[in-house]
Design an enzyme around this catalytic site. Structure first.
Site, PDB file in Angstrom:
ATOM      1  N   GLY A  81       0.836  -1.186   0.000  1.00  0.00           N
ATOM      2  CA  GLY A  81       0.000   0.000   0.000  1.00  0.00           C
ATOM      3  C   GLY A  81       0.868   1.232   0.000  1.00  0.00           C
TER       4      GLY A  81
ATOM      5  N   ASP B 133       2.977   4.924   4.972  1.00  0.00           N
ATOM      6  CA  ASP B 133       2.324   5.267   6.237  1.00  0.00           C
ATOM      7  C   ASP B 133       0.869   4.810   6.302  1.00  0.00           C
ATOM      8  OD1 ASP B 133       2.603   6.311   8.821  1.00  0.00           O
ATOM      9  OD2 ASP B 133       1.636   8.200   8.263  1.00  0.00           O
ATOM     10  N   ASP B 134       0.553   3.769   5.535  1.00  0.00           N
ATOM     11  CA  ASP B 134      -0.788   3.197   5.658  1.00  0.00           C
ATOM     12  C   ASP B 134      -0.892   2.217   6.827  1.00  0.00           C
ATOM     13  OD1 ASP B 134      -2.029   4.577   3.675  1.00  0.00           O
ATOM     14  OD2 ASP B 134      -1.868   3.019   2.144  1.00  0.00           O
ATOM     15  N   GLY B 135       0.257   1.878   7.442  1.00  0.00           N
ATOM     16  CA  GLY B 135       0.229   1.043   8.637  1.00  0.00           C
ATOM     17  C   GLY B 135       0.578  -0.403   8.415  1.00  0.00           C
TER      18      GLY B 135
ATOM     19  N   GLY C 193       6.390   1.020   0.530  1.00  0.00           N
ATOM     20  CA  GLY C 193       5.315   1.799  -0.063  1.00  0.00           C
ATOM     21  C   GLY C 193       5.781   2.834  -1.055  1.00  0.00           C
ATOM     22  N   HIS C 194       7.031   3.306  -0.924  1.00  0.00           N
ATOM     23  CA  HIS C 194       7.510   4.357  -1.816  1.00  0.00           C
ATOM     24  C   HIS C 194       7.619   3.865  -3.255  1.00  0.00           C
ATOM     25  CE1 HIS C 194       8.310   6.759   1.696  1.00  0.00           C
ATOM     26  NE2 HIS C 194       8.841   7.727   0.969  1.00  0.00           N
TER      27      HIS C 194
ATOM     28  N   ASP D 258      -9.994   3.983  13.512  1.00  0.00           N
ATOM     29  CA  ASP D 258     -10.083   4.770  14.741  1.00  0.00           C
ATOM     30  C   ASP D 258      -9.957   6.262  14.454  1.00  0.00           C
ATOM     31  OD1 ASP D 258      -7.362   3.686  14.117  1.00  0.00           O
ATOM     32  OD2 ASP D 258      -6.744   5.142  15.639  1.00  0.00           O
TER      33      ASP D 258
ATOM     34  N   SER E 246      36.505   8.963 -30.579  1.00  0.00           N
ATOM     35  CA  SER E 246      36.462   9.817 -31.759  1.00  0.00           C
ATOM     36  C   SER E 246      37.773  10.596 -31.838  1.00  0.00           C
ATOM     37  CB  SER E 246      35.282  10.799 -31.647  1.00  0.00           C
ATOM     38  OG  SER E 246      35.263  11.683 -32.743  1.00  0.00           O
TER      39      SER E 246
ATOM     40  N   SER F 159      32.081   2.263 -30.975  1.00  0.00           N
ATOM     41  CA  SER F 159      31.566   1.083 -30.247  1.00  0.00           C
ATOM     42  C   SER F 159      31.989   1.129 -28.785  1.00  0.00           C
ATOM     43  CB  SER F 159      32.013  -0.214 -30.914  1.00  0.00           C
ATOM     44  OG  SER F 159      33.381  -0.222 -31.232  1.00  0.00           O
TER      45      SER F 159
END
Length: 635
Positions: free
Chosen positions: A29, A32-34, A111-112, A166, A467, A539
């Protein structure tokens, strides 16, 4: 129950534990979604934290916690110091726990967005995905990104855990709105088995017990769900498949083939086919460390002996003779690029599928996928964390099943040939049928006949250097000498080729790889025509020079390193290119803002700071004679 058994009969406890089935799941997710808090809560509520771990957690919570000195359960999972300092998960953390009904391995994935590759790693072996959503924020970009990756990687059973209830007062309407939004999105990406569970990982609501705050919810708690779910696609049926990991010969009388069954079952007397070779035999024995088995099923690691002495090697697949997998060397696939270095179409890589490793080149992507919008966009290459659909061309045929049928038989990784670093994860869609329609046409006038008529050994003399190093000058002088000697030659010069064959290519790294790939293929055709081919290209990359060498037979590729220091080449600057590059008018110029990788072991090295072009050409001519590329007139 298991706790009582553990206290009274340890052997019975261990036996009961061994008989439990195992569920692998991931949590994913947005940041910081837990996720870590949820896993910490599962471990804590399952009574799987030792006293010393609990004491350490209490101490760490006071120093690094985010709960005002109270237990911060996320710290049970966020084990890296960097994670504790930043308050985020940046690696895949695996944890084991068990209940009376089931064993679990959970992967807490980052999550990142920049750690998408880590999430892919965690999801590659999972049966179920627990996707967390912050009830205050609803569906976010990473929710959609991870859901798409979950679907792409073959996980069809998803729990949407609406966390932090909550923080919204346990409002049923909030959970209902998120439920509706997610199901609409999920149906569009093929996720139909979705269960939505409102929770508070921080407070423990609906993790083990529903609790009074969610009395309006009448579904299972998260743990109840995980204990009873039968994941879609996790069945181990289907035709028997066993990639051979090892051929074991402990003594002259025993020859067995060890590996893990990845699908189906097998018993003595069953007919099996060896792929890609195609030979068939009967299973004689199923050998394990604990004795022979009457039957082996998917997930078990065993050693099979066969009734016949047939050729079986590591990387082969033993399969049900009547229902074998297909065999092919060209595929359409999905690729998740996992390297900081971009994917370069045409560059030679390694591909590992099952226990077999083969050479592979990747075509320019058909498209890449914007996982936030599901839009297909044009792409020349793939960058870190990008997902695209690409065709692959292998250097030999491999047995496979499509990824959606069997993840083990259809999943693969791409590996860097030089460093052995994993660059990408991929999923096979299907084999390309074009190979069935293209056949090698035999001809009666062949390379050896053309070479004999020309009284020379055909080869490629490949000049590489910066070159301004003098490559073209030396190659031109060499061709004049060869032509005067009656040899049949052709000079392929970098600038000249870009006026025609490669006029559509720019100077990005991907275009340079394709530039050399095309020239190498043309050189191979000219060698087949019996010519001595002089190739003068910067090359800059070793990988492409190795690829050009690999196209030819032993002794047909002579690498000439025109070794000139950058400051000397820049002082010459015959075309004014260095001056343009220094002014910023010419980007991706070798030696200035694009690297040059010198040959490590060239056949010939010429130092243009101590040799004239004529002396360098003479040196190359001597080596060609020493190698019998230029036989004497009477030879």
């Amino acid at each position: 129950m298991s706790g009582d058994l553990l206290a009274t009969d340890i052997e019975a406890y261990l036996d009961a534990h061994e008989q439990k089935d195992l569920l692998r799941f991931i949590t994913c997710g947005s940041v910081d979604d837990g996720k870590s808090t949820l896993i910490g809560r599962l471990l804590y509520e399952s009574k799987l934290i030792f006293d010393d771990q609990l004491a350490a957690l209490e101490a760490d919570s006071k120093v690094s916690g985010t709960q005002g000195g109270d237990l911060d359960l996320a710290l049970l999972v966020d084990g890296l110091a960097a994670e504790r300092e930043q308050g985020i998960t940046i690696d895949v953390a695996y944890r084991f726990f068990t209940t009376d009904r089931r064993k679990f391995i959970v992967a807490d994935t980052p999550g990142h967005e920049q750690y998408t590759r880590n999430m892919v790693t965690g999801a590659s072996t999972a049966d179920v995905a627990v996707i967390l959503v912050d009830a205050r924020k609803g569906l976010l970009t990473q929710t959609r990104r991870h859901s798409y990756l979950v679907s792409l990687l073959g996980i069809k059973t998803v729990v949407l855990a609406v966390n932090k209830m909550d923080a919204v007062g346990y409002d049923q309407s909030v959970a209902a709105a998120i439920d509706a939004d997610y199901r609409q999105f999920a149906s569009g990406i093929g996720l139909d088995d979705v269960t939505v569970i409102p929770i508070s990982a921080l407070r423990g609501d609906n993790i083990i017990e529903t609790g009074p705050n969610l009395s309006w919810y009448d579904g299972p708690t998260l743990l109840e769900y995980l204990e009873t779910v039968e994941p879609v696609g996790a069945a181990t049926g289907g035709p028997m498949r066993m990639p051979v990991q090892w051929v074991t010969r402990p003594d002259p009388s025993f020859r067995g083939f060890a590996g893990q069954l990845v699908a189906g079952s097998v018993a003595p007397g069953d007919a099996v086919r060896v792929l890609p070779g195609g030979q068939t035999s009967l299973v004689e024995r199923i050998v394990t460390a604990d004795g022979d088995l009457d039957v082996a099923v998917a997930g078990q690691s065993v050693t099979l002996t066969l009734a016949d002495e047939i050729d079986v090697s590591r990387g082969d697949v033993l399969a049900a003779a009547a229902e074998p997998p297909a065999v092919a060397d060209q595929f359409e696939t999905s690729l998740v690029w996992m390297s900081d270095q971009p994917m370069l179409p045409g560059r030679p890589y390694l591909l590992k599928i099952g226990t077999r490793t083969v050479g592979v080149s990747i075509a320019q992507p058909k498209y890449k996928i914007n996982v936030n919008t599901m839009e297909h966009t044009a792409a020349r290459t793939l960058e870190l964390n990008e997902i695209g659909v690409c065709n692959l061309n292998l250097d030999r045929a491999v047995p496979f099943d499509p990824y959606e049928v069997n993840r083990d038989m259809g999943g693969f990784i791409i590996i860097d040939r030089l460093t052995d670093v994993t660059l990408a994860a991929g999923m096979i869609h299907f084999a390309l049928r074009r190979a069935d329609n293209v056949h090698w046409q035999s001809v009666e006038v062949h390379k050896e006949a053309r070479a004999a008529q020309a009284h020379q050994k055909p080869c490629v003399v490949w000049f590489t250097g910066l070159s301004g190093s003098g490559k073209s000058t030396i190659a031109n002088l060499l061709e004049k000498r060869l032509f005067a000697d009656g040899r049949r030659t052709y000079l392929l010069d970098g600038d000249n080729v870009r006026h025609g064959l490669n006029k559509d290519l720019g100077f990005t790294e991907a275009d340079r790889v394709e530039n050399i790939r095309r020239v190498a293929e043309v050189s191979k055709l000219m060698v087949d025509a019996g010519l001595i081919v002089l190739v003068s290209f910067i090359s800059p990359f070793r990988a492409e020079r190795r690829m050009a060498r690999a196209l030819l037979e032993e002794g047909e590729f002579v690498e000439v390193y025109v070794d000139t220091p950058l400051e000397v080449a820049e002082s010459r600057d015959p075309k004014g290119l260095y001056r343009k590059a220094r002014r910023g008018e010419l980007v991706n110029f070798t030696g200035i803002d694009s690297p040059y990788e010198p040959p490590e072991d060239p056949e010939i090295r010429v130092d243009t700071t101590t040799m004239t072009p004529d002396e360098a050409a003479d040196r190359v001519l001597r080596v060609l004679r020493e190698r019998a590329i230029l036989p004497s007139a009477g030879g």
